[in-house]
Enzyme design. Structure first.
Site, short mmCIF file in Angstrom:
data_model
loop_
_atom_site.label_atom_id
_atom_site.label_comp_id
_atom_site.label_asym_id
_atom_site.label_seq_id
_atom_site.Cartn_x
_atom_site.Cartn_y
_atom_site.Cartn_z
N HIS A 34 0.88 -1.17 0.00
CA HIS A 34 0.00 0.00 0.00
C HIS A 34 0.91 1.22 0.00
O HIS A 34 2.15 1.08 0.02
CB HIS A 34 -0.95 -0.02 1.21
CG HIS A 34 -0.24 -0.27 2.51
ND1 HIS A 34 0.59 0.67 3.08
CD2 HIS A 34 -0.23 -1.34 3.33
CE1 HIS A 34 1.08 0.18 4.20
NE2 HIS A 34 0.60 -1.04 4.38
N GLY A 36 1.86 3.15 2.18
CA GLY A 36 2.88 3.18 3.25
C GLY A 36 4.17 2.51 2.78
O GLY A 36 5.26 3.06 2.91
N HIS A 37 4.06 1.30 2.21
CA HIS A 37 5.25 0.61 1.70
C HIS A 37 5.90 1.40 0.56
O HIS A 37 7.12 1.53 0.49
CB HIS A 37 4.87 -0.76 1.10
CG HIS A 37 4.30 -1.74 2.06
ND1 HIS A 37 3.00 -2.16 1.99
CD2 HIS A 37 4.86 -2.41 3.10
CE1 HIS A 37 2.78 -3.06 2.93
NE2 HIS A 37 3.88 -3.22 3.64
N ASP A 150 4.65 0.65 13.04
CA ASP A 150 5.14 -0.39 13.95
C ASP A 150 6.20 0.25 14.84
O ASP A 150 7.40 -0.02 14.71
CB ASP A 150 5.72 -1.55 13.15
CG ASP A 150 4.64 -2.25 12.34
OD1 ASP A 150 3.83 -2.96 12.93
OD2 ASP A 150 4.58 -2.03 11.11
O1 PAF Z 1 6.92 -4.84 9.44
C1 PAF Z 1 6.92 -5.87 8.74
O2 PAF Z 1 6.32 -5.95 7.66
C2 PAF Z 1 7.67 -7.10 9.24
O3 PAF Z 1 7.62 -7.20 10.63
C3 PAF Z 1 9.15 -7.12 8.76
C4 PAF Z 1 9.94 -5.96 9.29
C5 PAF Z 1 9.19 -7.13 7.23
C6 PAF Z 1 9.83 -8.42 9.24
O4 PAF Z 1 9.19 -9.55 8.75
#
Ligand code: PAF
Length: 282
Positions: A34, A36-37, A150
Protein backbone atom coordinates in the site's frame (compact mmCIF):
# COMPACT_ATOMS: atom_id res chain seq x y z
CA UNK A 1 13.24 -4.89 -11.78
CA UNK A 2 14.60 -8.35 -11.06
CA UNK A 3 12.76 -10.84 -8.86
CA UNK A 4 15.12 -13.04 -6.86
CA UNK A 5 14.08 -16.03 -4.79
CA UNK A 6 17.13 -17.48 -3.05
CA UNK A 7 19.31 -16.06 -0.27
CA UNK A 8 22.49 -17.12 -2.12
CA UNK A 9 21.46 -15.23 -5.27
CA UNK A 10 20.50 -12.01 -3.47
CA UNK A 11 23.71 -12.06 -1.46
CA UNK A 12 25.78 -12.40 -4.66
CA UNK A 13 23.94 -9.44 -6.20
CA UNK A 14 24.38 -7.32 -3.06
CA UNK A 15 28.10 -8.17 -2.95
CA UNK A 16 28.40 -7.14 -6.61
CA UNK A 17 26.63 -3.79 -5.93
CA UNK A 18 29.05 -3.15 -3.08
CA UNK A 19 32.07 -4.08 -5.23
CA UNK A 20 30.91 -1.46 -7.73
CA UNK A 21 30.76 1.14 -4.93
CA UNK A 22 26.95 1.38 -5.07
CA UNK A 23 24.92 2.07 -1.92
CA UNK A 24 22.04 -0.28 -1.10
CA UNK A 25 18.73 0.75 0.46
CA UNK A 26 16.59 -2.02 1.95
CA UNK A 27 12.82 -1.99 2.45
CA UNK A 28 11.78 -5.19 4.27
CA UNK A 29 8.09 -6.04 3.88
CA UNK A 30 5.56 -8.85 4.06
CA UNK A 31 3.92 -7.72 0.81
CA UNK A 32 0.41 -6.61 -0.20
CA UNK A 33 1.84 -3.20 -0.82
CA UNK A 34 0.00 0.00 0.00
CA UNK A 35 1.06 3.62 -0.09
CA UNK A 36 2.88 3.18 3.25
CA UNK A 37 5.25 0.61 1.70
CA UNK A 38 5.58 2.56 -1.53
CA UNK A 39 6.63 5.70 0.33
CA UNK A 40 9.44 3.69 1.98
CA UNK A 41 10.59 2.44 -1.44
CA UNK A 42 10.59 5.98 -2.85
CA UNK A 43 12.57 7.21 0.12
CA UNK A 44 15.12 4.41 -0.35
CA UNK A 45 15.37 5.35 -4.03
CA UNK A 46 16.09 8.96 -3.12
CA UNK A 47 18.79 7.99 -0.63
CA UNK A 48 20.65 5.10 -2.25
CA UNK A 49 21.89 3.82 -5.62
CA UNK A 50 20.11 0.47 -5.54
CA UNK A 51 16.86 -0.44 -3.77
CA UNK A 52 16.13 -3.96 -2.59
CA UNK A 53 12.63 -4.68 -1.31
CA UNK A 54 12.09 -7.97 0.44
CA UNK A 55 8.73 -9.69 0.41
CA UNK A 56 8.50 -12.53 2.91
CA UNK A 57 5.54 -13.42 5.11
CA UNK A 58 7.71 -14.57 7.97
CA UNK A 59 6.08 -17.52 9.78
CA UNK A 60 8.38 -17.07 12.78
CA UNK A 61 6.71 -13.80 13.81
CA UNK A 62 3.12 -15.14 13.78
CA UNK A 63 1.51 -16.84 16.78
CA UNK A 64 -0.45 -20.10 16.34
CA UNK A 65 -3.86 -18.36 16.29
CA UNK A 66 -2.80 -15.43 14.10
CA UNK A 67 -3.44 -14.66 10.43
CA UNK A 68 -0.38 -16.28 8.77
CA UNK A 69 -2.45 -18.51 6.49
CA UNK A 70 -4.78 -15.72 5.38
CA UNK A 71 -2.19 -12.97 5.03
CA UNK A 72 -3.00 -11.19 1.74
CA UNK A 73 -0.65 -12.14 -1.07
CA UNK A 74 -0.34 -11.27 -4.78
CA UNK A 75 3.20 -11.31 -6.12
CA UNK A 76 2.28 -10.04 -9.58
CA UNK A 77 0.42 -7.04 -8.18
CA UNK A 78 3.25 -6.24 -5.76
CA UNK A 79 5.93 -6.58 -8.49
CA UNK A 80 4.18 -3.98 -10.62
CA UNK A 81 3.81 -1.54 -7.71
CA UNK A 82 7.44 -1.95 -6.59
CA UNK A 83 8.76 -1.56 -10.13
CA UNK A 84 6.79 1.67 -10.56
CA UNK A 85 8.57 3.05 -7.47
CA UNK A 86 11.98 2.34 -8.97
CA UNK A 87 12.81 -0.75 -6.88
CA UNK A 88 15.77 -2.55 -8.49
CA UNK A 89 15.39 -5.97 -6.88
CA UNK A 90 12.42 -7.66 -5.27
CA UNK A 91 13.65 -10.49 -3.06
CA UNK A 92 10.80 -12.95 -2.45
CA UNK A 93 12.24 -16.12 -0.92
CA UNK A 94 10.40 -19.38 -0.25
CA UNK A 95 9.93 -20.32 3.39
CA UNK A 96 12.14 -23.40 2.90
CA UNK A 97 15.08 -21.31 1.71
CA UNK A 98 14.84 -18.98 4.74
CA UNK A 99 14.30 -21.68 7.37
CA UNK A 100 15.99 -24.85 6.22
CA UNK A 101 15.64 -28.17 8.08
CA UNK A 102 17.30 -27.96 11.46
CA UNK A 103 17.10 -24.15 11.70
CA UNK A 104 17.79 -23.49 15.38
CA UNK A 105 18.86 -19.86 15.91
CA UNK A 106 17.08 -16.75 17.13
CA UNK A 107 17.86 -13.13 17.92
CA UNK A 108 16.22 -11.88 21.11
CA UNK A 109 16.16 -8.25 22.25
CA UNK A 110 15.60 -8.04 26.01
CA UNK A 111 13.40 -5.49 27.76
CA UNK A 112 11.90 -3.50 24.89
CA UNK A 113 10.07 -6.62 23.72
CA UNK A 114 8.38 -7.38 27.06
CA UNK A 115 5.51 -4.89 26.83
CA UNK A 116 2.86 -3.68 24.34
CA UNK A 117 2.80 -5.96 21.24
CA UNK A 118 5.52 -8.09 22.85
CA UNK A 119 3.23 -8.89 25.77
CA UNK A 120 0.20 -9.72 23.64
CA UNK A 121 2.12 -11.54 20.89
CA UNK A 122 4.68 -13.73 22.70
CA UNK A 123 7.65 -14.57 20.48
CA UNK A 124 6.61 -12.08 17.81
CA UNK A 125 9.64 -9.83 18.11
CA UNK A 126 12.07 -12.76 18.19
CA UNK A 127 10.60 -13.69 14.81
CA UNK A 128 11.04 -10.12 13.55
CA UNK A 129 14.63 -9.67 14.74
CA UNK A 130 15.69 -13.13 13.59
CA UNK A 131 14.34 -12.69 10.08
CA UNK A 132 15.80 -9.18 9.86
CA UNK A 133 19.23 -10.38 10.96
CA UNK A 134 19.02 -12.88 8.09
CA UNK A 135 17.73 -10.31 5.59
CA UNK A 136 20.46 -7.85 6.58
CA UNK A 137 23.13 -10.50 6.01
CA UNK A 138 21.56 -11.49 2.71
CA UNK A 139 21.06 -8.01 1.26
CA UNK A 140 24.01 -6.11 2.84
CA UNK A 141 22.22 -2.74 2.95
CA UNK A 142 23.75 0.62 3.86
CA UNK A 143 20.37 1.86 5.04
CA UNK A 144 17.12 0.08 5.91
CA UNK A 145 13.78 1.89 6.11
CA UNK A 146 10.78 1.00 8.27
CA UNK A 147 7.38 2.57 8.83
CA UNK A 148 6.68 4.21 12.18
CA UNK A 149 3.27 2.54 12.41
CA UNK A 150 5.14 -0.39 13.95
CA UNK A 151 6.64 1.96 16.52
CA UNK A 152 7.79 -0.71 18.98
CA UNK A 153 9.22 -2.79 16.13
CA UNK A 154 11.34 0.17 15.03
CA UNK A 155 12.69 0.67 18.58
CA UNK A 156 13.54 -3.04 18.82
CA UNK A 157 15.28 -3.01 15.43
CA UNK A 158 17.37 0.04 16.37
CA UNK A 159 18.41 -1.73 19.60
CA UNK A 160 19.37 -4.92 17.75
CA UNK A 161 21.36 -3.05 15.11
CA UNK A 162 23.24 -1.11 17.78
CA UNK A 163 23.85 -4.10 20.04
CA UNK A 164 24.97 -6.46 17.27
CA UNK A 165 27.02 -3.85 15.32
CA UNK A 166 25.19 -4.18 12.03
CA UNK A 167 26.78 -1.44 9.87
CA UNK A 168 23.35 -0.22 8.76
CA UNK A 169 21.60 3.11 9.22
CA UNK A 170 18.00 2.54 10.32
CA UNK A 171 15.51 5.15 9.14
CA UNK A 172 11.93 5.54 10.32
CA UNK A 173 9.25 6.94 8.04
CA UNK A 174 6.05 8.66 9.25
CA UNK A 175 2.77 6.74 9.20
CA UNK A 176 0.87 7.12 5.94
CA UNK A 177 -2.88 7.54 6.49
CA UNK A 178 -5.99 7.22 4.36
CA UNK A 179 -7.92 10.49 3.89
CA UNK A 180 -10.19 9.17 6.66
CA UNK A 181 -7.26 9.09 9.10
CA UNK A 182 -6.96 5.28 9.13
CA UNK A 183 -3.30 4.27 9.31
CA UNK A 184 -2.44 2.28 6.18
CA UNK A 185 -1.89 -1.42 6.81
CA UNK A 186 -2.05 -4.58 4.73
CA UNK A 187 -4.51 -5.86 7.34
CA UNK A 188 -7.02 -3.09 6.48
CA UNK A 189 -8.00 -5.29 3.58
CA UNK A 190 -9.80 -7.60 6.09
CA UNK A 191 -12.11 -4.74 7.19
CA UNK A 192 -15.73 -4.97 6.08
CA UNK A 193 -17.66 -1.77 5.29
CA UNK A 194 -19.62 -2.05 8.52
CA UNK A 195 -16.38 -2.26 10.54
CA UNK A 196 -14.87 0.92 9.14
CA UNK A 197 -16.36 3.27 11.70
CA UNK A 198 -14.95 1.15 14.53
CA UNK A 199 -11.54 1.06 12.81
CA UNK A 200 -11.56 4.85 12.48
CA UNK A 201 -11.97 5.22 16.23
CA UNK A 202 -8.22 4.55 16.60
CA UNK A 203 -7.05 7.60 14.66
CA UNK A 204 -9.98 9.71 15.92
CA UNK A 205 -9.11 8.94 19.52
CA UNK A 206 -5.43 9.72 18.87
CA UNK A 207 -6.47 13.16 17.56
CA UNK A 208 -8.49 13.69 20.73
CA UNK A 209 -5.55 12.53 22.87
CA UNK A 210 -3.32 15.12 21.20
CA UNK A 211 -5.80 17.87 21.99
CA UNK A 212 -5.95 16.72 25.63
CA UNK A 213 -2.14 16.63 25.80
CA UNK A 214 -2.04 20.28 24.66
CA UNK A 215 -4.49 21.06 27.48
CA UNK A 216 -1.99 19.44 29.89
CA UNK A 217 -4.24 16.54 30.91
CA UNK A 218 -2.47 13.63 32.64
CA UNK A 219 -1.59 10.39 30.86
CA UNK A 220 -4.12 8.52 33.02
CA UNK A 221 -6.95 10.90 32.05
CA UNK A 222 -6.04 10.69 28.38
CA UNK A 223 -6.05 6.88 28.49
CA UNK A 224 -9.52 6.90 30.11
CA UNK A 225 -10.87 9.22 27.41
CA UNK A 226 -9.33 7.20 24.57
CA UNK A 227 -10.64 3.94 26.04
CA UNK A 228 -14.12 5.43 26.24
CA UNK A 229 -14.05 6.68 22.67
CA UNK A 230 -12.91 3.33 21.29
CA UNK A 231 -15.09 1.01 23.39
CA UNK A 232 -18.16 2.98 22.35
CA UNK A 233 -17.92 0.76 19.28
CA UNK A 234 -19.09 -2.74 20.22
CA UNK A 235 -16.81 -4.20 17.54
CA UNK A 236 -13.69 -2.98 19.40
CA UNK A 237 -11.83 -4.83 22.11
CA UNK A 238 -8.74 -3.21 23.49
CA UNK A 239 -5.47 -5.05 23.47
CA UNK A 240 -3.60 -2.08 24.93
CA UNK A 241 -3.71 1.70 25.14
CA UNK A 242 -0.53 3.09 26.60
CA UNK A 243 1.38 6.32 26.82
CA UNK A 244 5.11 5.68 26.92
CA UNK A 245 8.40 7.44 26.59
CA UNK A 246 9.06 7.10 22.84
CA UNK A 247 12.73 6.20 23.36
CA UNK A 248 12.68 3.51 26.09
CA UNK A 249 8.97 2.57 25.76
CA UNK A 250 8.46 2.84 29.52
CA UNK A 251 5.05 4.07 30.73
CA UNK A 252 4.94 7.76 31.50
CA UNK A 253 2.51 9.50 33.84
CA UNK A 254 3.32 13.05 32.81
CA UNK A 255 3.15 14.14 29.20
CA UNK A 256 6.30 15.65 27.69
CA UNK A 257 7.82 16.04 24.23
CA UNK A 258 8.87 12.36 24.15
CA UNK A 259 5.44 10.98 25.08
CA UNK A 260 3.95 8.61 22.54
CA UNK A 261 0.49 7.09 22.62
CA UNK A 262 0.28 3.52 21.30
CA UNK A 263 -2.88 1.54 20.65
CA UNK A 264 -3.68 -2.02 19.65
CA UNK A 265 -7.35 -2.81 19.14
CA UNK A 266 -9.11 -5.89 17.82
CA UNK A 267 -12.10 -5.39 15.55
CA UNK A 268 -14.66 -8.15 16.00
CA UNK A 269 -11.86 -10.30 17.39
CA UNK A 270 -10.65 -10.86 13.80
CA UNK A 271 -8.53 -7.90 12.86
CA UNK A 272 -5.85 -6.50 15.11
CA UNK A 273 -5.06 -2.88 14.25
CA UNK A 274 -2.28 -0.75 15.72
CA UNK A 275 -1.69 2.98 15.60
CA UNK A 276 0.42 5.52 17.45
CA UNK A 277 1.46 9.14 17.60
CA UNK A 278 3.69 11.52 19.44
CA UNK A 279 1.35 13.47 21.73
CA UNK A 280 2.96 16.91 21.61
CA UNK A 281 4.33 18.16 18.29
CA UNK A 282 7.92 19.40 18.57
O1 PAF B 1 6.92 -4.84 9.44
C1 PAF B 1 6.92 -5.87 8.74
O2 PAF B 1 6.32 -5.95 7.66
C2 PAF B 1 7.67 -7.10 9.24
O3 PAF B 1 7.62 -7.20 10.63
C3 PAF B 1 9.15 -7.12 8.76
C4 PAF B 1 9.94 -5.96 9.29
C5 PAF B 1 9.19 -7.13 7.23
C6 PAF B 1 9.83 -8.42 9.24
O4 PAF B 1 9.19 -9.55 8.75
Amino acid sequence: MKVISTPAAIQRIAQEFRKQGLTIGLVPTMGWFHEGHLSLMRKAKEKTDRVITTLFVNPMQFGPSEDLDNYPHDLERDCKLAEDCGVDILFAPEKSSMYSDGFASAVHVEGLTDTLCGASRPGHFDGVTTVLAKLFNQTLPHIAIFGEKDFQQLAVIRRMVKDLDFPIEILGHPIVREASGLAMSSRNTYLKDNEMEAALSLSASISQAKEFAKEKKSAADIIVAVTKKITKHKECSIDYIEIVNGINLKSCAKIDSKSQILLAVKINNRIRLIDNSQLLEN
